[in-house]
Design a protein around this motif. Structure first.
Motif, PDB file in Angstrom:
ATOM      1  N   ALA A   1       0.838  -1.200   0.000  1.00 53.69           N
ATOM      2  CA  ALA A   1       0.000   0.000   0.000  1.00 53.69           C
ATOM      3  C   ALA A   1       0.874   1.252   0.000  1.00 53.69           C
ATOM      4  CB  ALA A   1      -0.926  -0.014   1.214  1.00 53.69           C
ATOM      5  N   ALA A   2       1.940   1.223   0.807  1.00 52.67           N
ATOM      6  CA  ALA A   2       2.854   2.374   0.843  1.00 52.67           C
ATOM      7  C   ALA A   2       3.521   2.584  -0.517  1.00 52.67           C
ATOM      8  CB  ALA A   2       3.918   2.147   1.924  1.00 52.67           C
ATOM      9  N   VAL A   3       4.002   1.502  -1.119  1.00 53.41           N
ATOM     10  CA  VAL A   3       4.644   1.587  -2.444  1.00 53.41           C
ATOM     11  C   VAL A   3       3.670   2.154  -3.468  1.00 53.41           C
ATOM     12  CG1 VAL A   3       5.568   0.200  -4.343  1.00 53.41           C
ATOM     13  CG2 VAL A   3       6.318  -0.248  -1.987  1.00 53.41           C
ATOM     14  N   THR A   4       2.415   1.709  -3.399  1.00 61.21           N
ATOM     15  CA  THR A   4       1.412   2.155  -4.370  1.00 61.21           C
ATOM     16  C   THR A   4       1.135   3.647  -4.232  1.00 61.21           C
ATOM     17  OG1 THR A   4       0.411  -0.050  -4.382  1.00 61.21           O
ATOM     18  CG2 THR A   4      -0.950   1.765  -5.189  1.00 61.21           C
ATOM     19  N   ILE A   5       1.081   4.155  -3.010  1.00 62.29           N
ATOM     20  CA  ILE A   5       0.888   5.600  -2.819  1.00 62.29           C
ATOM     21  C   ILE A   5       2.053   6.376  -3.426  1.00 62.29           C
ATOM     22  CG2 ILE A   5       0.831   7.448  -1.088  1.00 62.29           C
ATOM     23  CD1 ILE A   5      -0.806   5.571   0.699  1.00 62.29           C
ATOM     24  N   LEU A   6       3.263   5.886  -3.234  1.00 63.16           N
ATOM     25  CA  LEU A   6       4.438   6.592  -3.755  1.00 63.16           C
ATOM     26  C   LEU A   6       4.509   6.538  -5.276  1.00 63.16           C
ATOM     27  CD1 LEU A   6       7.170   5.515  -1.162  1.00 63.16           C
ATOM     28  CD2 LEU A   6       5.841   7.638  -1.227  1.00 63.16           C
ATOM     29  N   ARG A   7       4.086   5.442  -5.871  1.00 68.02           N
ATOM     30  CA  ARG A   7       4.257   5.252  -7.329  1.00 68.02           C
ATOM     31  C   ARG A   7       3.011   5.545  -8.147  1.00 68.02           C
ATOM     32  NH1 ARG A   7       7.708  -0.460  -7.031  1.00 68.02           N
ATOM     33  NH2 ARG A   7       9.655   0.486  -6.278  1.00 68.02           N
ATOM     34  N   ASP A   8       1.832   5.407  -7.527  1.00 63.54           N
ATOM     35  CA  ASP A   8       0.580   5.489  -8.295  1.00 63.54           C
ATOM     36  C   ASP A   8      -0.314   6.620  -7.819  1.00 63.54           C
ATOM     37  OD1 ASP A   8       1.113   3.393  -9.946  1.00 63.54           O
ATOM     38  OD2 ASP A   8      -0.573   2.138  -9.335  1.00 63.54           O
TER      39      ASP A   8
ATOM     40  N   VAL B   1      -8.418  11.041   4.301  1.00 57.35           N
ATOM     41  CA  VAL B   1      -8.421   9.867   5.166  1.00 57.35           C
ATOM     42  C   VAL B   1      -9.453   8.906   4.609  1.00 57.35           C
ATOM     43  CG1 VAL B   1      -8.745   8.999   7.508  1.00 57.35           C
ATOM     44  CG2 VAL B   1      -7.802  11.295   7.146  1.00 57.35           C
ATOM     45  N   MET B   2      -9.024   7.750   4.137  1.00 58.80           N
ATOM     46  CA  MET B   2      -9.943   6.865   3.425  1.00 58.80           C
ATOM     47  C   MET B   2      -9.541   5.403   3.562  1.00 58.80           C
ATOM     48  SD  MET B   2      -8.788   7.913  -0.467  1.00 58.80           S
ATOM     49  CE  MET B   2      -9.076   9.646  -0.126  1.00 58.80           C
ATOM     50  N   PRO B   3     -10.486   4.484   3.293  1.00 52.25           N
ATOM     51  CA  PRO B   3     -10.174   3.058   3.323  1.00 52.25           C
ATOM     52  C   PRO B   3      -9.499   2.616   2.027  1.00 52.25           C
ATOM     53  CG  PRO B   3     -12.502   3.393   2.880  1.00 52.25           C
ATOM     54  CD  PRO B   3     -11.916   4.753   3.102  1.00 52.25           C
ATOM     55  N   PRO B   4      -8.939   1.392   2.004  1.00 53.25           N
ATOM     56  CA  PRO B   4      -8.155   0.952   0.833  1.00 53.25           C
ATOM     57  C   PRO B   4      -8.924   0.942  -0.479  1.00 53.25           C
ATOM     58  CG  PRO B   4      -7.761  -0.511   2.703  1.00 53.25           C
ATOM     59  CD  PRO B   4      -8.872   0.411   3.110  1.00 53.25           C
ATOM     60  N   GLY B   5     -10.170   0.438  -0.474  1.00 56.60           N
ATOM     61  CA  GLY B   5     -10.919   0.350  -1.724  1.00 56.60           C
ATOM     62  C   GLY B   5     -11.122   1.700  -2.372  1.00 56.60           C
ATOM     63  N   ALA B   6     -11.385   2.720  -1.560  1.00 55.53           N
ATOM     64  CA  ALA B   6     -11.557   4.073  -2.078  1.00 55.53           C
ATOM     65  C   ALA B   6     -10.234   4.634  -2.583  1.00 55.53           C
ATOM     66  CB  ALA B   6     -12.127   4.977  -0.990  1.00 55.53           C
ATOM     67  N   ALA B   7      -9.159   4.384  -1.838  1.00 56.53           N
ATOM     68  CA  ALA B   7      -7.851   4.940  -2.199  1.00 56.53           C
ATOM     69  C   ALA B   7      -7.243   4.264  -3.413  1.00 56.53           C
ATOM     70  CB  ALA B   7      -6.899   4.819  -1.008  1.00 56.53           C
ATOM     71  N   PHE B   8      -7.389   2.939  -3.511  1.00 54.95           N
ATOM     72  CA  PHE B   8      -6.590   2.168  -4.469  1.00 54.95           C
ATOM     73  C   PHE B   8      -7.385   1.521  -5.599  1.00 54.95           C
ATOM     74  CE2 PHE B   8      -4.167   1.592  -0.342  1.00 54.95           C
ATOM     75  CZ  PHE B   8      -3.170   2.505  -0.667  1.00 54.95           C
ATOM     76  N   SER B   9      -8.662   1.868  -5.758  1.00 57.11           N
ATOM     77  CA  SER B   9      -9.502   1.161  -6.731  1.00 57.11           C
ATOM     78  C   SER B   9      -9.000   1.289  -8.164  1.00 57.11           C
ATOM     79  CB  SER B   9     -10.953   1.667  -6.643  1.00 57.11           C
ATOM     80  OG  SER B   9     -11.030   3.037  -6.984  1.00 57.11           O
ATOM     81  N   LYS B  10      -8.297   2.371  -8.479  1.00 58.80           N
ATOM     82  CA  LYS B  10      -7.826   2.582  -9.858  1.00 58.80           C
ATOM     83  C   LYS B  10      -6.312   2.390  -9.997  1.00 58.80           C
ATOM     84  CE  LYS B  10     -11.552   5.849 -10.976  1.00 58.80           C
ATOM     85  NZ  LYS B  10     -12.283   5.763  -9.703  1.00 58.80           N
ATOM     86  N   THR B  11      -5.671   1.883  -8.955  1.00 59.94           N
ATOM     87  CA  THR B  11      -4.212   1.720  -8.963  1.00 59.94           C
ATOM     88  C   THR B  11      -3.813   0.287  -9.292  1.00 59.94           C
ATOM     89  OG1 THR B  11      -3.992   1.056  -6.640  1.00 59.94           O
ATOM     90  CG2 THR B  11      -4.138   3.429  -7.089  1.00 59.94           C
ATOM     91  N   SER B  12      -2.511   0.027  -9.227  1.00 61.78           N
ATOM     92  CA  SER B  12      -1.969  -1.306  -9.505  1.00 61.78           C
ATOM     93  C   SER B  12      -1.689  -2.087  -8.222  1.00 61.78           C
ATOM     94  CB  SER B  12      -0.674  -1.168 -10.324  1.00 61.78           C
ATOM     95  OG  SER B  12       0.290  -0.400  -9.608  1.00 61.78           O
ATOM     96  N   LEU B  13      -2.393  -1.767  -7.113  1.00 63.78           N
ATOM     97  CA  LEU B  13      -2.116  -2.442  -5.846  1.00 63.78           C
ATOM     98  C   LEU B  13      -2.284  -3.955  -5.948  1.00 63.78           C
ATOM     99  CD1 LEU B  13      -1.467  -2.560  -2.847  1.00 63.78           C
ATOM    100  CD2 LEU B  13      -3.855  -2.000  -2.357  1.00 63.78           C
ATOM    101  N   ILE B  14      -3.313  -4.421  -6.639  1.00 63.59           N
ATOM    102  CA  ILE B  14      -3.540  -5.870  -6.724  1.00 63.59           C
ATOM    103  C   ILE B  14      -2.362  -6.558  -7.398  1.00 63.59           C
ATOM    104  CG2 ILE B  14      -4.962  -7.649  -7.834  1.00 63.59           C
ATOM    105  CD1 ILE B  14      -7.406  -5.901  -7.188  1.00 63.59           C
ATOM    106  N   SER B  15      -1.866  -6.009  -8.497  1.00 63.64           N
ATOM    107  CA  SER B  15      -0.718  -6.631  -9.164  1.00 63.64           C
ATOM    108  C   SER B  15       0.530  -6.530  -8.298  1.00 63.64           C
ATOM    109  CB  SER B  15      -0.468  -5.996 -10.541  1.00 63.64           C
ATOM    110  OG  SER B  15      -0.193  -4.622 -10.419  1.00 63.64           O
ATOM    111  N   GLU B  16       0.663  -5.472  -7.502  1.00 65.97           N
ATOM    112  CA  GLU B  16       1.798  -5.352  -6.571  1.00 65.97           C
ATOM    113  C   GLU B  16       1.716  -6.441  -5.498  1.00 65.97           C
ATOM    114  OE1 GLU B  16       5.239  -4.060  -4.793  1.00 65.97           O
ATOM    115  OE2 GLU B  16       4.420  -3.266  -6.674  1.00 65.97           O
ATOM    116  N   LEU B  17       0.522  -6.697  -4.996  1.00 66.58           N
ATOM    117  CA  LEU B  17       0.338  -7.738  -3.990  1.00 66.58           C
ATOM    118  C   LEU B  17       0.696  -9.120  -4.535  1.00 66.58           C
ATOM    119  CD1 LEU B  17      -3.066  -6.542  -2.486  1.00 66.58           C
ATOM    120  CD2 LEU B  17      -0.921  -6.751  -1.219  1.00 66.58           C
ATOM    121  N   GLU B  18       0.426  -9.331  -5.795  1.00 69.29           N
ATOM    122  CA  GLU B  18       0.645 -10.655  -6.396  1.00 69.29           C
ATOM    123  C   GLU B  18       2.111 -10.925  -6.737  1.00 69.29           C
ATOM    124  OE1 GLU B  18      -3.462 -12.080  -8.359  1.00 69.29           O
ATOM    125  OE2 GLU B  18      -2.354 -10.651  -9.589  1.00 69.29           O
TER     126      GLU B  18
END
Length: 428
Positions: free
Chosen positions: A380-387, A397-414
């Motif tokens: 999540a931290a990496v995604t904020i810095l890069r995406d 101040v928001m939950p993950p789904g709101a913050a990361f819905s359009k980012t590459s967090l899922i591919s980063e997790l995988e």
């Protein structure tokens, strides 16, 4: 000094030190450091985790920071672009770190599963965070990345309009007979649960202030399953899941409805057990735990004797590495809705026909408490810095789904060994 990319705060705690271990791989292309109250403990932790990761961490930047010393928190926050906060329970120790980060213009992520803390932070600091262009994202661990990002994954693959999602969590061990110790949770997680239940009645007042206007109802309304039932989806006996998943998901769905005009997904969460006997025993324990947490004397007993009241599942030392390495989770998600051919003109329009389309997906990973959780937090931290250009542009101040819905967090997790896997099981 030029700012580091990341500082892991609370690095000598149980979750903190395993976050440092995972940082060796997840943050390998970034400049990162650690922070805590005691330099000697930080040095000892870096030596221990360096040996485990087969990497010399002795030159890792260290910062002395204490939640009781606001100047030290400010200095830490000014020294990096994002603080990864592992120091809980967050209801006691989280707010001062959040406040220091916002005023320093530094992003903040944590693994809180405490709805009162998360929603209070949103109520008190969302506007200031937006003014400063800072993202504060909680629930970036096992609570509640699988559920919240799982629904993001569902909607990206549904090819239509999702009405509702039911989640079925199953935890297990690869070698159930192995002698790897009983303890499965550390004391900090137990403490958070005790105080969270003790003050659960605070949530109504917080939500009335945070959301003075209720969301419109969308039909058909997703009904609750029975209190205890056998699920054909996972072939387990299920109970309602007591964690923060649903509250986190509904905050994300509200945000996406208000800002993107997206029809909100309804959601209920369940947890599965191998038999009626086990599920019944867990239900009985949960009832006793809930009653004891409501009274000061009961809380004192729960906190003084965690092993006794958890059947040995919780200890102050935390679970053994052998146990952690053998555990895994699988969250099966059943989504229902309508195909794209039946999409309505406006997101607020109501369907008159029942849902006809179903999608089954699974989110899974190893060591949910201290492996997948730590990787998810760092990802999540990496995604904020890069995406950040793909995130809501104003911060907040928001939950993950709101913050990361359009980012590459899922591919980063995988990408990572102790990350999470998202897969489609069936599409009808």
């Amino acid at each position: 000094m030029e700012r580091l990319d990341v500082i892991i705060f609370g690095a000598t705690g149980f979750t903190g030190k395993y976050t440092v271990f995972e940082a060796v791989s997840v943050l390998k292309d970034l400049r990162w450091g650690v922070a805590g109250r005691n330099r000697e403990k930080l040095q000892a932790m870096l030596k221990e985790m360096g040996a485990k990761a087969k990497k010399d961490l002795s030159q890792t930047p260290m910062f002395i920071a204490d939640v009781n010393d606001e100047a030290s928190l400010t200095e830490m926050a000014k020294s990096c672009r994002i603080v990864v906060n592992t120091a809980g329970p967050y209801r006691f120790y989280g707010e001062k770190v959040v406040k220091a980060c916002i005023e320093a213009g530094t992003h903040h992520v944590d693994v809180s599963g405490e709805p009162q803390y998360m929603e209070t932070m949103q109520m008190k600091y969302n506007e200031r965070a937006r003014e400063k262009g800072v993202y504060v994202v909680s629930a970036c661990g096992f609570d509640s990345i699988p559920a919240d990002m799982g629904i993001v994954f569902v909607e990206k693959n549904f090819d239509g309009v999702v009405n509702s999602v039911e989640t079925f969590l199953v935890n297990g061990a690869r070698d159930i007979n192995a002698d790897c110790g009983k303890a499965g949770l550390n004391f900090g997680t137990w403490e958070s649960a005790v105080y969270g239940l003790a003050h659960a009645d605070e949530l109504r007042g917080i939500r009335q202030k945070l959301y003075p206007e209720r969301l419109p109802k969308f039909y058909p309304i997703l009904k609750h399953r029975p209190l205890m039932f056998r699920s054909s989806e996972v072939n387990k006996v299920c109970l309602p899941f007591p964690g923060s998943d649903r509250s986190v998901v509904m905050r994300s769905q509200r945000y996406l409805y208000e800002h993107d005009k997206k029809r909100p997904v309804q959601m209920h969460a369940y947890i599965g057990f191998p038999s009626w006997v086990v599920a019944g025993a867990v239900a009985l324990f949960a009832t006793i735990f809930g009653l004891m947490s409501k009274f000061k004397f009961g809380r004192t007993l729960l906190l003084k004797y965690p092993g006794v009241f958890s059947g040995g599942f919780v200890s102050r030392e935390g679970p053994s590495e052998a146990r952690m390495e053998r555990t895994f989770f699988k969250m099966t998600m059943k989504a229902t809705g309508w195909p794209s051919s039946q999409r309505l003109a406006e997101s607020t329009d109501q369907y008159t026909e029942p849902p006809t389309k179903t999608l089954m997906v699974r989110v899974s990973g190893p060591n949910p408490g201290y492996g997948s959780t730590c990787v998810a937090l760092l990802s999540a931290a990496v995604t904020i810095l890069r995406d950040s250009n793909k995130m809501p542009s104003t911060g907040g101040v928001m939950p993950p789904g709101a913050a990361f819905s359009k980012t590459s967090l899922i591919s980063e997790l995988e990408k990572h060994e102790h990350g999470m896997k998202f897969e489609i099981l069936a599409n009808k």
